[in-house]
Design a protein around this motif. Structure first.
Motif, PDB file in Angstrom:
ATOM      1  N   ILE A   9      48.757  27.877  42.992  1.00  0.00           N
ATOM      2  CA  ILE A   9      47.640  28.294  43.826  1.00  0.00           C
ATOM      3  C   ILE A   9      46.262  27.947  43.756  1.00  0.00           C
ATOM      4  N   GLY A  10      45.810  27.436  42.570  1.00  0.00           N
ATOM      5  CA  GLY A  10      44.623  26.972  42.192  1.00  0.00           C
ATOM      6  C   GLY A  10      44.068  28.279  41.532  1.00  0.00           C
ATOM      7  N   LYS A  11      43.254  27.955  40.310  1.00  0.00           N
ATOM      8  CA  LYS A  11      42.473  28.884  39.607  1.00  0.00           C
ATOM      9  C   LYS A  11      41.359  29.456  40.439  1.00  0.00           C
ATOM     10  N   GLU A  12      40.580  28.854  41.030  1.00  0.00           N
ATOM     11  CA  GLU A  12      39.459  29.139  41.665  1.00  0.00           C
ATOM     12  C   GLU A  12      39.791  30.294  42.846  1.00  0.00           C
ATOM     13  N   LEU A  13      40.797  29.959  43.575  1.00  0.00           N
ATOM     14  CA  LEU A  13      41.207  30.964  44.627  1.00  0.00           C
ATOM     15  C   LEU A  13      42.088  32.265  43.905  1.00  0.00           C
ATOM     16  N   PHE A  14      42.874  32.100  42.748  1.00  0.00           N
ATOM     17  CA  PHE A  14      43.455  33.099  42.292  1.00  0.00           C
ATOM     18  C   PHE A  14      42.528  34.010  41.481  1.00  0.00           C
ATOM     19  N   ASP A  15      41.421  33.465  40.908  1.00  0.00           N
ATOM     20  CA  ASP A  15      40.471  34.486  40.461  1.00  0.00           C
ATOM     21  C   ASP A  15      39.747  35.263  41.428  1.00  0.00           C
ATOM     22  N   GLU A  16      39.348  34.455  42.406  1.00  0.00           N
ATOM     23  CA  GLU A  16      38.609  35.008  43.566  1.00  0.00           C
ATOM     24  C   GLU A  16      39.366  36.143  44.160  1.00  0.00           C
ATOM     25  N   ALA A  17      40.877  36.227  44.532  1.00  0.00           N
ATOM     26  CA  ALA A  17      41.454  37.313  44.905  1.00  0.00           C
ATOM     27  C   ALA A  17      41.552  38.445  44.151  1.00  0.00           C
ATOM     28  N   HIS A  18      41.628  38.357  42.773  1.00  0.00           N
ATOM     29  CA  HIS A  18      41.794  39.060  41.702  1.00  0.00           C
ATOM     30  C   HIS A  18      40.544  39.781  41.101  1.00  0.00           C
ATOM     31  N   GLN A  19      39.329  39.163  41.459  1.00  0.00           N
ATOM     32  CA  GLN A  19      38.060  39.610  41.081  1.00  0.00           C
ATOM     33  C   GLN A  19      37.974  40.834  40.925  1.00  0.00           C
ATOM     34  N   ILE A  20      38.413  41.576  42.147  1.00  0.00           N
ATOM     35  CA  ILE A  20      38.261  43.042  42.427  1.00  0.00           C
ATOM     36  C   ILE A  20      38.805  43.998  41.345  1.00  0.00           C
ATOM     37  N   ILE A  21      40.383  43.480  41.487  1.00  0.00           N
ATOM     38  CA  ILE A  21      41.313  44.283  40.892  1.00  0.00           C
ATOM     39  C   ILE A  21      41.030  44.212  39.179  1.00  0.00           C
ATOM     40  N   LEU A  22      40.756  43.230  38.867  1.00  0.00           N
ATOM     41  CA  LEU A  22      40.367  42.726  37.503  1.00  0.00           C
ATOM     42  C   LEU A  22      39.011  43.487  36.806  1.00  0.00           C
ATOM     43  N   GLY A  23      38.228  43.794  37.859  1.00  0.00           N
ATOM     44  CA  GLY A  23      37.102  44.427  37.399  1.00  0.00           C
ATOM     45  C   GLY A  23      37.192  46.088  37.920  1.00  0.00           C
ATOM     46  N   ALA A  24      38.275  46.477  37.911  1.00  0.00           N
ATOM     47  CA  ALA A  24      38.570  48.034  38.481  1.00  0.00           C
ATOM     48  C   ALA A  24      38.049  48.829  37.680  1.00  0.00           C
ATOM     49  N   GLN A  25      38.214  48.574  36.331  1.00  0.00           N
ATOM     50  CA  GLN A  25      37.850  49.758  35.320  1.00  0.00           C
ATOM     51  C   GLN A  25      36.178  49.937  35.497  1.00  0.00           C
ATOM     52  N   GLU A  26      35.222  49.002  35.705  1.00  0.00           N
ATOM     53  CA  GLU A  26      33.943  49.123  35.990  1.00  0.00           C
ATOM     54  C   GLU A  26      33.785  49.560  37.345  1.00  0.00           C
ATOM     55  N   ARG A  27      34.552  49.179  38.357  1.00  0.00           N
ATOM     56  CA  ARG A  27      34.376  49.500  39.580  1.00  0.00           C
ATOM     57  C   ARG A  27      34.397  51.191  39.960  1.00  0.00           C
TER      58      ARG A  27
END
Length: 239
Positions: A200-218
């Motif tokens: 996929i490409g790390k940049e796009l992968f991280d961009e797409a998952h940024q919200i869910i991986l920050g869910a505990q703070e959000r």
């Protein structure tokens, strides 16, 4: 073309990644599922099912992530490896896409809600036996993903990433957002995740998952009052 997406949602992430990776032009229409925007009058004209993702291409509207992915693949003639013309490779992809709804998707979502959303946002204690049973179900599905669908292949359909891997990875990442490391003790799953991320490409992968991986703070910033309307439905579904 418009894509109505909430990247908190696994199916929305798969559509977003696929469109971005393949340079498909679209207008990103942000939809907040937590705020109930899917029940608005305007969105109802686009998708009567009232779920995301949704697509509007001129006068043509389409719901359901798998249908949208296939529509995009065919309309924009994306590289064959996403959905190969080979009969058996395509059947392997269809097999996974048919299985995942009531397995990885359901069990990963349940863990996310039981571990994070229900106790932290709705303020409801989750019985330990419910959590244990949900984790057992998820572990069973992850084992099948490894043993049946990945096996000793680099990807689900063979040597290249496909729609099956894309749909799988966004679901596997959902419980990670609740703080559960599903890759711990699973070297095969971890290696597959790394290959998918690289494809996929790390940049796009991280961009797409940024919200869910920050869910505990959000979730600390979420207005719990907005979810109260959905509370009976949520508790019925997951508890």
């Amino acid at each position: 073309m418009e894509l109505y997406l909430d990247l908190f949602s696994q199916p929305c992430r798969s559509v977003y990644i696929f469109a971005k990776k393949n340079n498909i032009p679209f207008e990103f229409k942000q939809l907040s599922l937590m705020d109930g925007e899917q029940y608005g009058e305007e969105f109802g004209k686009i998708n009567l099912i009232r779920k995301a993702p949704a697509l509007r291409d001129g006068d043509f509207c389409l719901a359901e992530s798998i249908a949208i992915l296939l529509y995009l693949a065919e309309k924009y003639k994306t590289p064959d490896f996403w959905y190969p013309p080979d009969l058996q490779q395509r059947a392997r992809i269809n097999e996974y896409l048919s299985w995942q709804h009531m397995a990885i998707r359901m069990h990963g979502s349940k863990i996310f809600w039981l571990r994070l959303m229900i106790p932290k946002v709705l303020g409801v204690d989750v019985p330990q036996d419910k959590l244990d049973a949900a984790l057992e179900d998820l572990n069973g599905s992850l084992k099948l993903l490894e043993d049946k669908f990945i096996q000793d292949r680099p990807f689900i359909a063979g040597e290249h990433i496909s729609l099956a891997d894309l749909v799988a990875i966004v679901e596997v990442m959902q419980p990670v957002g609740s703080g559960l490391d599903v890759f711990e003790g699973r070297p095969k799953l971890s290696a597959w995740r790394d290959r998918v991320q690289a494809a996929i490409g790390k940049e796009l992968f991280d961009e797409a998952h940024q919200i869910i991986l920050g869910a505990q703070e959000r979730v600390k910033l979420l207005d719990a009052g907005k979810l109260q309307f959905f509370k009976p439905k949520i508790l019925k579904l997951f508890l």
